[in-house]
Scaffold this active site. Sequence first.
Site, PDB file in Angstrom:
ATOM      1  N   HIS A 208      48.109  46.158  40.400  1.00 38.82           N
ATOM      2  CA  HIS A 208      47.610  47.472  40.831  1.00 38.82           C
ATOM      3  C   HIS A 208      48.671  48.503  40.461  1.00 38.82           C
ATOM      4  O   HIS A 208      49.777  48.460  40.983  1.00 38.82           O
ATOM      5  CB  HIS A 208      47.366  47.487  42.348  1.00 38.82           C
ATOM      6  CG  HIS A 208      46.307  46.528  42.789  1.00 38.82           C
ATOM      7  ND1 HIS A 208      44.979  46.876  42.877  1.00 38.82           N
ATOM      8  CD2 HIS A 208      46.370  45.226  43.144  1.00 38.82           C
ATOM      9  CE1 HIS A 208      44.266  45.829  43.285  1.00 38.82           C
ATOM     10  NE2 HIS A 208      45.091  44.804  43.449  1.00 38.82           N
TER      11      HIS A 208
ATOM     12  N   ARG B 144      48.003  51.938  40.553  1.00 35.14           N
ATOM     13  CA  ARG B 144      47.776  53.135  41.402  1.00 35.14           C
ATOM     14  C   ARG B 144      47.653  54.437  40.623  1.00 35.14           C
ATOM     15  O   ARG B 144      47.815  55.517  41.207  1.00 35.14           O
ATOM     16  CB  ARG B 144      48.920  53.293  42.423  1.00 35.14           C
ATOM     17  CG  ARG B 144      49.320  52.042  43.171  1.00 35.14           C
ATOM     18  CD  ARG B 144      48.185  51.495  43.988  1.00 35.14           C
ATOM     19  NE  ARG B 144      48.654  50.455  44.915  1.00 35.14           N
ATOM     20  CZ  ARG B 144      47.852  49.556  45.473  1.00 35.14           C
ATOM     21  NH1 ARG B 144      46.565  49.544  45.191  1.00 35.14           N
ATOM     22  NH2 ARG B 144      48.328  48.675  46.304  1.00 35.14           N
TER      23      ARG B 144
ATOM     24  N   HIS C  59      37.307  39.107  43.613  1.00 40.70           N
ATOM     25  CA  HIS C  59      37.974  39.148  44.922  1.00 40.70           C
ATOM     26  C   HIS C  59      36.935  38.671  45.919  1.00 40.70           C
ATOM     27  O   HIS C  59      35.885  39.305  46.066  1.00 40.70           O
ATOM     28  CB  HIS C  59      38.421  40.587  45.194  1.00 40.70           C
ATOM     29  CG  HIS C  59      38.862  40.871  46.595  1.00 40.70           C
ATOM     30  ND1 HIS C  59      40.150  41.262  46.897  1.00 40.70           N
ATOM     31  CD2 HIS C  59      38.194  40.849  47.775  1.00 40.70           C
ATOM     32  CE1 HIS C  59      40.256  41.468  48.205  1.00 40.70           C
ATOM     33  NE2 HIS C  59      39.076  41.233  48.767  1.00 40.70           N
TER      34      HIS C  59
ATOM     35  N   ASP D  64      48.964  39.792  41.873  1.00 37.04           N
ATOM     36  CA  ASP D  64      48.339  40.784  42.760  1.00 37.04           C
ATOM     37  C   ASP D  64      49.384  41.820  43.200  1.00 37.04           C
ATOM     38  O   ASP D  64      49.429  42.210  44.378  1.00 37.04           O
ATOM     39  CB  ASP D  64      47.662  40.129  43.972  1.00 37.04           C
ATOM     40  CG  ASP D  64      46.658  41.069  44.644  1.00 37.04           C
ATOM     41  OD1 ASP D  64      46.457  42.197  44.147  1.00 37.04           O
ATOM     42  OD2 ASP D  64      46.085  40.675  45.681  1.00 37.04           O
TER      43      ASP D  64
HETATM   44  O1  DOR Z   1      46.586  42.801  49.374  1.00 36.39           O
HETATM   45  C1  DOR Z   1      45.808  43.427  48.675  1.00 36.39           C
HETATM   46  N1  DOR Z   1      46.119  44.629  48.168  1.00 36.39           N
HETATM   47  N2  DOR Z   1      44.625  42.898  48.418  1.00 36.39           N
HETATM   48  C2  DOR Z   1      43.674  43.573  47.791  1.00 36.39           C
HETATM   49  O2  DOR Z   1      42.632  43.034  47.613  1.00 36.39           O
HETATM   50  C3  DOR Z   1      43.884  44.957  47.359  1.00 36.39           C
HETATM   51  C4  DOR Z   1      45.308  45.231  47.175  1.00 36.39           C
HETATM   52  C5  DOR Z   1      45.606  46.690  47.066  1.00 36.39           C
HETATM   53  O3  DOR Z   1      44.944  47.389  46.286  1.00 36.39           O
HETATM   54  O4  DOR Z   1      46.555  47.147  47.721  1.00 36.39           O
HETATM   55 ZN    ZN Z   2      41.914  41.338  45.737  1.00 41.90          ZN
HETATM   56 ZN    ZN Z   3      44.368  42.901  43.964  1.00 38.28          ZN
END
Ligand code: DOR
Ligand code: ZN
Ligand code: ZN
Length: 424
Positions: A62, A64, A179, A305
Amino acid sequence: MTILIKNGKVVNPAKKQEKVMDILIEDGRITKTETDILKEADEVIDASGCLVMPGLIDLHVHFRDPGQTHKEDIATGSAAAAAGGFTTVCCMPNTKPVVDNPETVAYIVEKAKQTGLTNVLPVGAVTVGMEGNTVTDMEAMKKAGICAISEDGKSVMNSAVYRRAMKTAARLGLPVLAHCEDINLVEGGVMNLDEKSEQMGLKGISNAVEDIIASRDILLAKETGAKLHLCHCSTKDSVTMVREAKADGIAVTAEVCPHHFSLCTEDITANDGNFKMNPPLRKREDMETLVGGLQEDVMDVISTDHAPHSQKEKSGGMEKSPFGIVGLETSVALTITNLVKKGRLTWIQMAEKMSYNPAKVLGIPKGTLNEGAVADIVIINPDETYEINPDNFKSKGRNTPFAGMKVSGKVKYTILNGKVVYHD
Ligand code: DOR
Ligand code: ZN
Ligand code: ZN
């Protein structure tokens, strides 16, 4: 530009080969892998005592960007990837706005190219705005550069909508990164449902939250022919289901994250937001089954992740903090320390799960050290030990439960397209 890597232990999963050799890189490609290459080069890297692997590929990060760049942006995320040994990362679409159109895809592709520290492959959302109702224009997003589709952060709860999306993904040859979380079953849970959550007086998330949707998604993959990849598997039954689905000939692959094979709820020492992620840390038997699944190659991929949040956001304890921890700069060390050095994975398996298999999931010609391949390479000293210190991260995120942990395995060089993009 030529680089000669001398005397490293070359781990090439494409040939299941592990041998001390030299690698010659010319004009961005591997042109020779042999013992004792005698050739002048612009740069000579002494890799004695180190592993030389294909550049790592993370199917799940991610960044952001756009929208929440106080947590991370494409430049800092790319720097974290390079420092972690990753030459390709797939960034999830739960940004603000969501990646559900070709323009946002193009923005990410362009900014990543300008940064130039890692290959960033955007993942497109399954539904418009990730609202679960209308399937996105995947074809247009594919033309703009998406590598897969996902609704990561949640599941598409309407099975008819998901089935429609899977049919289109199958037609377009786009993998579906799933997911698995039945949102109706979460009921305010913030950590795994067990003795620990009871002890801490916190609401729990049961294994069924994940397992119900994992089983549904496997059945939909069977029906639609979509290439399904289960994200961040955390339960023992997810391993059983993947094993059985594969035996049944269904096109399913699965990933495990370092936190799920390294920690279980017994390791939660405080009501600290850095232990909060989704899916949550599970029980010891789940963790052990995930390790067994990796060892037996039921589980194909190790992904991070990588989910950065600001320190302020993560200071709200288990109840108020958002879900997610960073992972790009700890993944290599956790894999080496907790799996390879404990005899659970071989070096070849590590290279398969962190590079070769992710490339296969994406259908891209990466993850090998074969002659002719693009020179995306990581050099790792497996025996260098140190303490994980988030202050040294290139990521904006400091949110990790591994701070202060003693680990082995340090990324020394990351080479992207024949250029050194990280040197320790
Ligand atoms: O821990 C997580 N953070 N799981 C997710 O599915 C989304 C992710 C996030 O975008 O912060
Ligand atoms: Zn996820
Ligand atoms: Zn994720």
